[in-house]
Each structure stands twice: as structure tokens, then as C-alpha cells.
Write an enzyme that holds these catalytic residues in place. Sequence first.
Site, PDB file in Angstrom:
ATOM      1  N   ARG A   1       4.387  59.036 -25.456  1.00  0.00           N
ATOM      2  CA  ARG A   1       4.059  57.714 -24.900  1.00  0.00           C
ATOM      3  C   ARG A   1       4.844  57.451 -23.615  1.00  0.00           C
ATOM      4  O   ARG A   1       4.334  56.826 -22.694  1.00  0.00           O
ATOM      5  CB  ARG A   1       4.315  56.628 -25.944  1.00  0.00           C
ATOM      6  CG  ARG A   1       3.213  56.587 -27.022  1.00  0.00           C
ATOM      7  CD  ARG A   1       3.678  55.955 -28.319  1.00  0.00           C
ATOM      8  NE  ARG A   1       4.138  54.598 -28.167  1.00  0.00           N
ATOM      9  CZ  ARG A   1       4.991  53.997 -28.996  1.00  0.00           C
ATOM     10  NH1 ARG A   1       5.466  54.657 -30.039  1.00  0.00           N
ATOM     11  NH2 ARG A   1       5.347  52.762 -28.792  1.00  0.00           N
TER      12      ARG A   1
ATOM     13  N   ARG B   1      -2.277  48.563 -18.333  1.00  0.00           N
ATOM     14  CA  ARG B   1      -1.500  49.786 -18.488  1.00  0.00           C
ATOM     15  C   ARG B   1      -1.961  50.886 -17.538  1.00  0.00           C
ATOM     16  O   ARG B   1      -1.377  51.952 -17.521  1.00  0.00           O
ATOM     17  CB  ARG B   1      -1.675  50.286 -19.916  1.00  0.00           C
ATOM     18  CG  ARG B   1      -0.431  50.130 -20.776  1.00  0.00           C
ATOM     19  CD  ARG B   1      -0.758  50.729 -22.121  1.00  0.00           C
ATOM     20  NE  ARG B   1       0.388  51.004 -22.924  1.00  0.00           N
ATOM     21  CZ  ARG B   1       0.887  50.177 -23.835  1.00  0.00           C
ATOM     22  NH1 ARG B   1       0.380  48.992 -23.997  1.00  0.00           N
ATOM     23  NH2 ARG B   1       1.911  50.552 -24.574  1.00  0.00           N
TER      24      ARG B   1
ATOM     25  N   ARG C   1       6.002  51.640 -37.541  1.00  0.00           N
ATOM     26  CA  ARG C   1       4.709  52.002 -36.965  1.00  0.00           C
ATOM     27  C   ARG C   1       4.487  53.508 -37.017  1.00  0.00           C
ATOM     28  O   ARG C   1       5.417  54.276 -36.806  1.00  0.00           O
ATOM     29  CB  ARG C   1       4.656  51.544 -35.494  1.00  0.00           C
ATOM     30  CG  ARG C   1       4.143  50.137 -35.336  1.00  0.00           C
ATOM     31  CD  ARG C   1       4.366  49.585 -33.952  1.00  0.00           C
ATOM     32  NE  ARG C   1       3.945  50.466 -32.865  1.00  0.00           N
ATOM     33  CZ  ARG C   1       3.987  50.106 -31.566  1.00  0.00           C
ATOM     34  NH1 ARG C   1       4.413  48.911 -31.229  1.00  0.00           N
ATOM     35  NH2 ARG C   1       3.608  50.946 -30.639  1.00  0.00           N
TER      36      ARG C   1
ATOM     37  N   ARG D   1      12.653  50.700 -34.726  1.00  0.00           N
ATOM     38  CA  ARG D   1      11.853  49.470 -34.795  1.00  0.00           C
ATOM     39  C   ARG D   1      11.224  49.314 -36.179  1.00  0.00           C
ATOM     40  O   ARG D   1      10.720  50.249 -36.772  1.00  0.00           O
ATOM     41  CB  ARG D   1      10.756  49.518 -33.729  1.00  0.00           C
ATOM     42  CG  ARG D   1       9.712  48.418 -33.895  1.00  0.00           C
ATOM     43  CD  ARG D   1       8.886  48.205 -32.643  1.00  0.00           C
ATOM     44  NE  ARG D   1       8.361  49.407 -32.043  1.00  0.00           N
ATOM     45  CZ  ARG D   1       7.859  49.456 -30.796  1.00  0.00           C
ATOM     46  NH1 ARG D   1       7.829  48.368 -30.046  1.00  0.00           N
ATOM     47  NH2 ARG D   1       7.401  50.592 -30.311  1.00  0.00           N
TER      48      ARG D   1
ATOM     49  N   LYS E   1       9.412  44.615 -24.614  1.00  0.00           N
ATOM     50  CA  LYS E   1       8.366  43.693 -24.130  1.00  0.00           C
ATOM     51  C   LYS E   1       7.980  42.689 -25.207  1.00  0.00           C
ATOM     52  O   LYS E   1       7.950  41.486 -24.974  1.00  0.00           O
ATOM     53  CB  LYS E   1       7.085  44.470 -23.731  1.00  0.00           C
ATOM     54  CG  LYS E   1       7.272  45.487 -22.632  1.00  0.00           C
ATOM     55  CD  LYS E   1       5.956  46.179 -22.296  1.00  0.00           C
ATOM     56  CE  LYS E   1       5.365  47.025 -23.423  1.00  0.00           C
ATOM     57  NZ  LYS E   1       6.212  48.144 -23.855  1.00  0.00           N
TER      58      LYS E   1
HETATM   59  P1  ADP Z   1       4.586  49.671 -27.005  1.00  0.00           P
HETATM   60  O1  ADP Z   1       4.889  48.207 -26.920  1.00  0.00           O
HETATM   61  O2  ADP Z   1       5.555  50.387 -27.859  1.00  0.00           O
HETATM   62  O3  ADP Z   1       4.391  50.298 -25.669  1.00  0.00           O
HETATM   63  P2  ADP Z   1       1.924  48.833 -27.809  1.00  0.00           P
HETATM   64  O4  ADP Z   1       1.943  48.121 -29.092  1.00  0.00           O
HETATM   65  O5  ADP Z   1       1.811  48.031 -26.559  1.00  0.00           O
HETATM   66  O6  ADP Z   1       3.190  49.790 -27.751  1.00  0.00           O
HETATM   67  O7  ADP Z   1       0.748  49.895 -27.787  1.00  0.00           O
HETATM   68  C1  ADP Z   1       0.599  50.843 -28.824  1.00  0.00           C
HETATM   69  C2  ADP Z   1      -0.536  51.779 -28.468  1.00  0.00           C
HETATM   70  O8  ADP Z   1      -1.758  51.032 -28.357  1.00  0.00           O
HETATM   71  C3  ADP Z   1      -0.410  52.510 -27.136  1.00  0.00           C
HETATM   72  O9  ADP Z   1       0.349  53.700 -27.239  1.00  0.00           O
HETATM   73  C4  ADP Z   1      -1.877  52.781 -26.795  1.00  0.00           C
HETATM   74  O10 ADP Z   1      -2.386  53.877 -27.554  1.00  0.00           O
HETATM   75  C5  ADP Z   1      -2.572  51.528 -27.318  1.00  0.00           C
HETATM   76  N1  ADP Z   1      -2.696  50.490 -26.264  1.00  0.00           N
HETATM   77  C6  ADP Z   1      -2.142  49.248 -26.277  1.00  0.00           C
HETATM   78  N2  ADP Z   1      -2.456  48.568 -25.165  1.00  0.00           N
HETATM   79  C7  ADP Z   1      -3.224  49.401 -24.409  1.00  0.00           C
HETATM   80  C8  ADP Z   1      -3.853  49.291 -23.131  1.00  0.00           C
HETATM   81  N3  ADP Z   1      -3.741  48.181 -22.375  1.00  0.00           N
HETATM   82  N4  ADP Z   1      -4.578  50.357 -22.703  1.00  0.00           N
HETATM   83  C9  ADP Z   1      -4.696  51.470 -23.418  1.00  0.00           C
HETATM   84  N5  ADP Z   1      -4.126  51.652 -24.616  1.00  0.00           N
HETATM   85  C10 ADP Z   1      -3.384  50.629 -25.119  1.00  0.00           C
HETATM   86  P1  ADP Z   2       8.050  47.070 -26.765  1.00  0.00           P
HETATM   87  O1  ADP Z   2       7.122  45.928 -27.094  1.00  0.00           O
HETATM   88  O2  ADP Z   2       8.385  47.129 -25.298  1.00  0.00           O
HETATM   89  O3  ADP Z   2       7.577  48.401 -27.272  1.00  0.00           O
HETATM   90  P2  ADP Z   2       9.883  45.850 -28.728  1.00  0.00           P
HETATM   91  O4  ADP Z   2      10.061  44.449 -28.237  1.00  0.00           O
HETATM   92  O5  ADP Z   2       9.031  46.058 -29.906  1.00  0.00           O
HETATM   93  O6  ADP Z   2       9.434  46.804 -27.478  1.00  0.00           O
HETATM   94  O7  ADP Z   2      11.342  46.456 -28.969  1.00  0.00           O
HETATM   95  C1  ADP Z   2      11.531  47.786 -29.411  1.00  0.00           C
HETATM   96  C2  ADP Z   2      12.675  47.823 -30.404  1.00  0.00           C
HETATM   97  O8  ADP Z   2      13.910  47.577 -29.740  1.00  0.00           O
HETATM   98  C3  ADP Z   2      12.573  46.762 -31.507  1.00  0.00           C
HETATM   99  O9  ADP Z   2      13.088  47.325 -32.690  1.00  0.00           O
HETATM  100  C4  ADP Z   2      13.462  45.621 -30.995  1.00  0.00           C
HETATM  101  O10 ADP Z   2      14.046  44.886 -32.066  1.00  0.00           O
HETATM  102  C5  ADP Z   2      14.534  46.371 -30.233  1.00  0.00           C
HETATM  103  N1  ADP Z   2      15.002  45.659 -29.031  1.00  0.00           N
HETATM  104  C6  ADP Z   2      14.263  44.888 -28.182  1.00  0.00           C
HETATM  105  N2  ADP Z   2      15.026  44.435 -27.158  1.00  0.00           N
HETATM  106  C7  ADP Z   2      16.280  44.932 -27.355  1.00  0.00           C
HETATM  107  C8  ADP Z   2      17.528  44.823 -26.629  1.00  0.00           C
HETATM  108  N3  ADP Z   2      17.626  44.123 -25.500  1.00  0.00           N
HETATM  109  N4  ADP Z   2      18.599  45.478 -27.131  1.00  0.00           N
HETATM  110  C9  ADP Z   2      18.501  46.211 -28.279  1.00  0.00           C
HETATM  111  N5  ADP Z   2      17.365  46.355 -28.989  1.00  0.00           N
HETATM  112  C10 ADP Z   2      16.254  45.727 -28.549  1.00  0.00           C
END
Ligand code: ADP
Ligand code: ADP
Length: 214
Positions: free
Chosen positions: A171, A88, A160, A127, A13
Site C-alpha cells: 500500500r 487517491r 483489518r 491498528r 488520517k
Molecule cells: P488507509 O487509511 O490505511 O490508507 P483506507 O481505509 O483509506 O486505508 O483504504 C483501504 C483500501 O481501500 C485501500 O488500500 C484501497 O484498496 C481502497 N480504497 C479506499 N479509498 C480508495 C480510493 N479513493 N481509490 C481507490 N481505492 C481506495
Molecule cells: P490512516 O487513516 O491514515 O490509515 P489511522 O488514523 O487509522 O490512519 O491511524 C493508523 C494507526 O495509528 C491507528 O492505530 C491510530 O490509532 C494510530 N495513530 C494515529 N495517529 C497517531 C499518532 N499521531 N501517533 C501515534 N499513533 C497514531
Amino acid sequence: MRLVILGPPGAGKGTQASAIVKKYNIPHISTGDIFRANIKAGTELGKKAKTYMDKGLLVPDELVVSIVKDRLTEEDCKDGFLLDGFPRTVNQAEALDKELNEMGLKLDRVINIDVEKDILIERAIGRRICRNCGATYHIKFNPPQREGVCDNCKGELFQRDDDKVETVEKRIEVYIEETKPLIDYYMKKGLLLNIDGSKSIDAIFEEIVNHLEK
Ligand code: ADP
Ligand code: ADP
Ligand code: ZN
């Protein structure tokens, strides 16, 4: 353009969001980034959020919703925005609808990035993020030119706290339970754009742009 990007943890994302906001010149609103910035700054909000984030749990809706509401009324959101990691829960989605409704606005599209569990774990574990500018890398799939160093700003890359196997698995469970129902919620509203997230970063971006411009 008013967009939401949806998908399980590690789906890509944030990576796609960064490219989309650059192309369309809209603000990137990531609730995860907002919480991490608060943790770094040592605010009360950050302290509260961290106790949930470290366990792989969602931060309670009441803490999240008001932050997003405030953010959406800022001047730079006037012509559009991309919400990443929000909503979410169905409760958050309803609160967003209500807020936008009151502002006389509505969402244009909800981009849903779908990726299977094994790939999610591999992506999240590998990541790495720049401490300075927030750019995201992957040790295998999107490595920086020099290990541990950001290509953009030479900042230090870090992992992270919640990108550990056990926390990522938790998660994903929380996603299935609380966030996945949003796919149906937005499908019924005719807003959903389903994207196969197993492809390359560039291929996914191209597909998203093609759909948005259709
Ligand atoms: P990822 O992209 O890997 O899913 P995020 O950076 O979006 O992770 O979120 C990391 C953490 O922050 C989540 O696991 C949750 O604990 C918290 N968080 C982020 N956005 C929300 C939301 N909209 N509602 C509740 N918790 C959130
Ligand atoms: P999210 O916000 O959904 O948690 P991220 O955009 O941070 O996900 O991506 C998670 C990890 O996967 C990062 O290390 C990113 O560089 C890698 N990644 C993202 N998109 C792709 C893809 N299409 N193929 C391979 N690796 C990816
Ligand atoms: Zn950087």
C-alpha cells in the site's frame, strides 16, 4: 468547510478526520470505510472492492468516483464535508474538481499528513477497529482501557485484513506511485497544508485546528 485529508496508509488520517468532523460538525466521508461497510454487507461493490483491497491495490477509479459524487450531493454535505482517503489518484482529483465545479463549490484546504515509512508500518500493524462503531485504536499508541474492547460502545476490536506487513508495504508503494503526486497537484492550487504526522495525536489535531482557523 470543504476539506480533504491526504497521507500514506497508517499516517493518522482517519484519527484526525474523526476529531475534525466532530469539531466542525461536518460529515466524514471515508472511501475505505464505505468499501468496508459494503464488504460487511456482502454487496456486489464490496465483493469487487475486496479483491483489490486484499492485495493492497487501489480500487479502480470508475468504482470510486461515482460513489463519492453521489455522496457529495446528499443533504448533509451542503455546508461542508471532509474527504478521507479520496482522492487517491490524479484522475480522481480531476473528477472531484469537475464535480465541485458543477456544483458551484470548491475545496477550502487539503491537509497532508506526512509520516516516514517505519512509523507507518508500526502504526498500521498495531491498528485495531471497533466492529460496532468504527472507532480506531492502536495497541501501543492509543490503547483502549480494556484490551480488545471499545471504550465508546464496548464493541469488539478487530484487525483489518489489509493491516499485515506485506500488504502495508504494498500500500505504501502504491501510495508513492499513485497518490503522492497529489501533493504537488494541490500545492500548485495553493490548497496544501503540510502537517508533521510524527507528533502525538493531540499535538497534530491542535496544529490542524490552528491552521484552519488562521
Ligand atoms: P488507509 O487509511 O490505511 O490508507 P483506507 O481505509 O483509506 O486505508 O483504504 C483501504 C483500501 O481501500 C485501500 O488500500 C484501497 O484498496 C481502497 N480504497 C479506499 N479509498 C480508495 C480510493 N479513493 N481509490 C481507490 N481505492 C481506495
Ligand atoms: P490512516 O487513516 O491514515 O490509515 P489511522 O488514523 O487509522 O490512519 O491511524 C493508523 C494507526 O495509528 C491507528 O492505530 C491510530 O490509532 C494510530 N495513530 C494515529 N495517529 C497517531 C499518532 N499521531 N501517533 C501515534 N499513533 C497514531
Ligand atoms: Zn465502538
